[in-house]
Design a protein around this motif. Structure first.
Motif, PDB file in Angstrom:
ATOM      1  N   PRO A 180       0.861  -1.299  -0.091  1.00 37.15           N
ATOM      2  CA  PRO A 180      -0.040   0.145  -0.154  1.00 37.15           C
ATOM      3  C   PRO A 180       0.714   1.253  -0.113  1.00 37.15           C
ATOM      4  O   PRO A 180       1.915   1.116   0.669  1.00 37.15           O
ATOM      5  CB  PRO A 180      -0.905  -0.107   1.276  1.00 37.15           C
ATOM      6  N   PRO A 181       0.616   2.119  -0.703  1.00 40.01           N
ATOM      7  CA  PRO A 181       1.413   3.463  -0.736  1.00 40.01           C
ATOM      8  C   PRO A 181       1.694   4.264   0.491  1.00 40.01           C
ATOM      9  O   PRO A 181       2.599   5.006   0.593  1.00 40.01           O
ATOM     10  CB  PRO A 181       0.696   4.313  -1.888  1.00 40.01           C
ATOM     11  N   GLU A 182       0.605   3.946   1.576  1.00 43.60           N
ATOM     12  CA  GLU A 182       0.489   4.687   2.617  1.00 43.60           C
ATOM     13  C   GLU A 182       2.024   4.510   3.458  1.00 43.60           C
ATOM     14  O   GLU A 182       2.177   5.320   4.230  1.00 43.60           O
ATOM     15  CB  GLU A 182      -0.634   4.486   3.432  1.00 43.60           C
ATOM     16  N   ILE A 183       2.437   3.067   3.086  1.00 38.52           N
ATOM     17  CA  ILE A 183       3.434   2.756   4.028  1.00 38.52           C
ATOM     18  C   ILE A 183       4.965   3.196   3.631  1.00 38.52           C
ATOM     19  O   ILE A 183       5.837   2.852   4.313  1.00 38.52           O
ATOM     20  CB  ILE A 183       3.397   1.039   4.267  1.00 38.52           C
ATOM     21  N   LYS A 184       5.064   4.035   2.517  1.00 46.67           N
ATOM     22  CA  LYS A 184       6.125   4.155   1.963  1.00 46.67           C
ATOM     23  C   LYS A 184       7.049   5.014   2.738  1.00 46.67           C
ATOM     24  O   LYS A 184       6.495   6.240   3.327  1.00 46.67           O
ATOM     25  CB  LYS A 184       6.207   4.838   0.527  1.00 46.67           C
ATOM     26  N   ASN A 185       8.406   4.849   3.097  1.00 47.27           N
ATOM     27  CA  ASN A 185       9.074   5.709   3.727  1.00 47.27           C
ATOM     28  C   ASN A 185       8.717   5.772   5.153  1.00 47.27           C
ATOM     29  O   ASN A 185       8.963   6.791   5.884  1.00 47.27           O
ATOM     30  CB  ASN A 185       9.326   6.894   3.053  1.00 47.27           C
TER      31      ASN A 185
ATOM     32  N   LEU B 126      -3.901  -3.208   8.957  1.00 47.25           N
ATOM     33  CA  LEU B 126      -3.374  -2.739  10.342  1.00 47.25           C
ATOM     34  C   LEU B 126      -2.334  -1.888  10.083  1.00 47.25           C
ATOM     35  O   LEU B 126      -2.081  -0.839  10.797  1.00 47.25           O
ATOM     36  CB  LEU B 126      -2.860  -4.054  10.934  1.00 47.25           C
ATOM     37  N   PHE B 127      -1.489  -2.160   8.930  1.00 49.08           N
ATOM     38  CA  PHE B 127      -0.173  -1.144   8.699  1.00 49.08           C
ATOM     39  C   PHE B 127      -0.912   0.074   8.273  1.00 49.08           C
ATOM     40  O   PHE B 127      -0.421   1.295   8.935  1.00 49.08           O
ATOM     41  CB  PHE B 127       0.525  -1.822   7.613  1.00 49.08           C
ATOM     42  N   CYS B 128      -1.894   0.219   7.502  1.00 51.88           N
ATOM     43  CA  CYS B 128      -2.570   1.457   6.970  1.00 51.88           C
ATOM     44  C   CYS B 128      -2.919   2.344   8.193  1.00 51.88           C
ATOM     45  O   CYS B 128      -2.875   3.331   8.336  1.00 51.88           O
ATOM     46  CB  CYS B 128      -3.385   1.107   5.998  1.00 51.88           C
ATOM     47  N   LYS B 129      -3.785   1.611   9.111  1.00 53.01           N
ATOM     48  CA  LYS B 129      -4.182   2.290  10.308  1.00 53.01           C
ATOM     49  C   LYS B 129      -3.417   2.853  11.171  1.00 53.01           C
ATOM     50  O   LYS B 129      -3.389   3.946  11.642  1.00 53.01           O
ATOM     51  CB  LYS B 129      -5.314   1.145  11.027  1.00 53.01           C
ATOM     52  N   ASP B 130      -2.026   1.968  11.511  1.00 52.23           N
ATOM     53  CA  ASP B 130      -1.199   2.511  12.257  1.00 52.23           C
ATOM     54  C   ASP B 130      -0.524   3.817  11.597  1.00 52.23           C
ATOM     55  O   ASP B 130      -0.200   4.685  12.438  1.00 52.23           O
ATOM     56  CB  ASP B 130      -0.029   1.293  12.352  1.00 52.23           C
ATOM     57  N   VAL B 131      -0.027   3.639  10.431  1.00 56.82           N
ATOM     58  CA  VAL B 131       0.225   4.889   9.882  1.00 56.82           C
ATOM     59  C   VAL B 131      -0.472   6.074   9.968  1.00 56.82           C
ATOM     60  O   VAL B 131      -0.202   7.239   9.922  1.00 56.82           O
ATOM     61  CB  VAL B 131       0.474   4.569   8.161  1.00 56.82           C
ATOM     62  N   LEU B 132      -1.689   5.809   9.777  1.00 57.89           N
ATOM     63  CA  LEU B 132      -2.712   6.985   9.626  1.00 57.89           C
ATOM     64  C   LEU B 132      -2.899   7.686  11.245  1.00 57.89           C
ATOM     65  O   LEU B 132      -2.982   8.643  11.407  1.00 57.89           O
ATOM     66  CB  LEU B 132      -4.245   6.571   9.479  1.00 57.89           C
ATOM     67  N   ALA B 133      -2.739   6.788  12.031  1.00 57.65           N
ATOM     68  CA  ALA B 133      -2.864   7.129  13.574  1.00 57.65           C
ATOM     69  C   ALA B 133      -1.393   7.910  13.633  1.00 57.65           C
ATOM     70  O   ALA B 133      -1.577   9.100  14.603  1.00 57.65           O
ATOM     71  CB  ALA B 133      -2.903   5.949  14.351  1.00 57.65           C
ATOM     72  N   TRP B 134      -0.301   7.419  13.346  1.00 55.76           N
ATOM     73  CA  TRP B 134       0.778   8.296  13.545  1.00 55.76           C
ATOM     74  C   TRP B 134       0.838   9.570  12.894  1.00 55.76           C
ATOM     75  O   TRP B 134       1.319  10.495  13.401  1.00 55.76           O
ATOM     76  CB  TRP B 134       1.986   7.639  12.943  1.00 55.76           C
TER      77      TRP B 134
END
Length: 354
Positions: free
Chosen positions: A4-9, A102-110
Motif C-alpha cells: 500500500p502506498p501509505e507505508i512508503k518511507n 493494520l499497517f495502514c491504520k497505524d500509519v494514519l494514527a501516526w
C-alpha cells in the motif's frame, strides 16, 4: 502482493502493539516449509534480512522472537515497505493480507500524532523533557539537595512557556528554542563555520560557545565530583592524538548561571549526540547529578538500541544501579591490562554518531 502506498518511507516504529502481536502470532509458529531455501517463519525472515546464524539461534530462545527481530532492525531495514517486501520474498502473502489494513491504520494514527511543523515538534520535545526532569525530582525524597528548587524552576518554565504561547510571543524561554523564519537565516544556520561547531540559534550552554556558534561534542562525561581526577585522565588521553575526541565535562564547560539540570538536559540531547560515558564508582551511585544524567539518557534511548550509554566500571560496587541493568559494561582495569581499553572506548563513543 503490491505494498500500500501509505507505508512508503514509514518506520516500523509506528506499529501498534496490536499489529506487533498479530505479526508475532503469524510468524512465531515454526514452519518446515521452504521458499527459496528459507523456512516460512521468523527464522526465514531473519535470514532474508541478512541476520547471522548466531543471532537466529538466540532468537529461538526468546519468548517472542518476532518482536526481538523487529527491535533489531535499523535504517532502511526498519521501514514498513522493506518489511512488506521481505514478507513477499518469504512467500507470506497471508501475513501481508492480514496486516495490510493494520499497517495502514497505524500509519494514519501516526500521521495524526505527528507534529505539523518545526515549532510544534520543538514544543512536544520540550514538554517531554520537562516531564522527564520533573519526574526525576519528584521521585527524590524532600531531603535531597536541589530537588524542590529544580522542580519549581522547571514548573515555572512551564508557566512562562504557556503564557508566551497564549500571547503569541516569539521570545525564547529556558525550555524553548527560536526557529529561523526566513530562508536566509536557515541557510546561515546550516553552514558549518569551524570544526565541531555550527552557527547557533540556541542558548549558550558551554564555555566553548562564542555567541555565534555552539560547540558540539562526541560525548558527555558523567562522573561524581569526587571522581573528577578520573575524568581528567580520560580527557587528557581521548582529547589527544591519536583519538582526537571532543568531550563535555560539566564541571569544566557547563555555563554558570542557568538552571543546572535543564541545561544539562539540553547539552545531552543537542550537543553531545546523546552519547554518555559513565565513570561507574561508589561515588557515582551516591551522586544525584549522575543519577539524573543516566535517567535522562535512558529516556532518550529507552531500549538502548542506539548504544548511547557507555558504562565503565572503575571499581566494584555492591549492586548495579537500576537504570544500568541490562547494558554492556566496559571494565577498565581488565581491558587496560589487555591493552585495548582506550581504543575500545573510542570506538564505542564514535559508534552511531548522528
Amino acid at each position: 502482493m503490491e505494498a500500500p502506498p501509505e507505508i512508503k518511507n514509514v518506520s516500523i516504529l509506528v506499529l501498534s502493539q496490536t499489529t506487533k502481536k498479530e505479526l508475532s502470532l503469524l510468524l512465531n509458529n515454526t514452519s518446515e516449509t521452504l521458499v527459496s531455501g528459507h523456512v516460512m517463519d521468523y527464522r526465514g525472515l531473519a535470514e532474508i534480512y541478512g541476520k547471522t546464524f548466531q543471532f537466529i539461534s538466540e532468537l529461538e530462545e526468546k519468548k517472542d522472537p518476532m518482536a526481538h527481530l523487529l527491535a533489531s532492525l535499523a535504517g532502511k531495514e526498519a521501514l514498513l515497505s522493506t518489511l512488506w517486501e521481505k514478507l513477499g520474498q518469504l512467500g507470506r502473502t497471508d501475513v501481508q493480507s492480514r496486516c495490510r489494513n493494520l499497517f495502514c491504520k497505524d500509519v494514519l494514527a501516526w500521521q495524526h500524532r505527528k507534529p505539523r511543523n518545526r515549532a510544534e515538534a520543538e514544543q512536544i520535545r520540550n514538554e517531554k523533557k520537562r516531564s522527564t526532569i520533573q519526574a526525576f525530582f519528584k521521585d527524590l525524597s524532600p531531603g535531597h539537595s536541589g530537588a524542590a528548587v529544580q522542580t519549581q524552576a522547571v514548573e515555572q518554565g512551564d508557566v512562562r512557556n504557556q503564557e508566551m504561547c497564549a500571547s503569541g510571543s516569539s521570545e525564547s524561554n529556558p525550555m524553548s528554542r527560536p526557529i529561523a523564519l526566513n530562508t536566509q537565516s536557515e541557510e546561515k544556520a546550516s553552514t558549518v563555520t569551524k570544526s565541531g561547531s555550527r552557527p547557533s540559534n540556541r542558548k549558550i550552554l558551554s564555555t566553548d560557545d562564542d555567541g555565534t556558534t555552539c560547540a558540539m561534542y562526541d560525548a558527555y562525561i558523567n562522573c561524581a565530583e569526587k571522581d573528577i581526577f578520573l575524568a581528567k585522565e580520560m580527557l587528557n588521553i581521548l582529547e589527544s592524538s591519536p583519538h582526537n575526541l571532543r568531550l563535555f565535562l560539566p564541571e569544566r564547560q557547563l555555563m554558570p548561571g542557568g538552571c543546572k539540570y535543564e541545561d544539562i538536559a539540553d547539552v545531552l540531547e543537542d550537543r553531545c549526540r546523546r552519547k554518555v560515558v559513565i565513570i561507574l564508582t561508589r561515588n557515582y551511585v551516591d551522586s544525584e547529578a549522575c543519577q539524573f544524567v543516566t535517567n535522562f539518557s535512558r529516556a532518550l534511548d529507552p531500549g538502548a538500541r542506539e548504544k548511547q550509554i557507555i558504562p565503565i566500571v572503575y571499581e566494584d560496587i555492591d549492586e548495579t544501579p537500576r537504570m544500568l541493568i541490562g547494558l554492556q559494561f566496559i571494565r577498565k582495569q581488565r581491558d587496560e591490562k589487555r591493552g585495548w581499553f582506550w581504543s575500545k572506548l573510542r570506538e564505542a563513543i564514535k559508534n552511531n554518531q548522528r
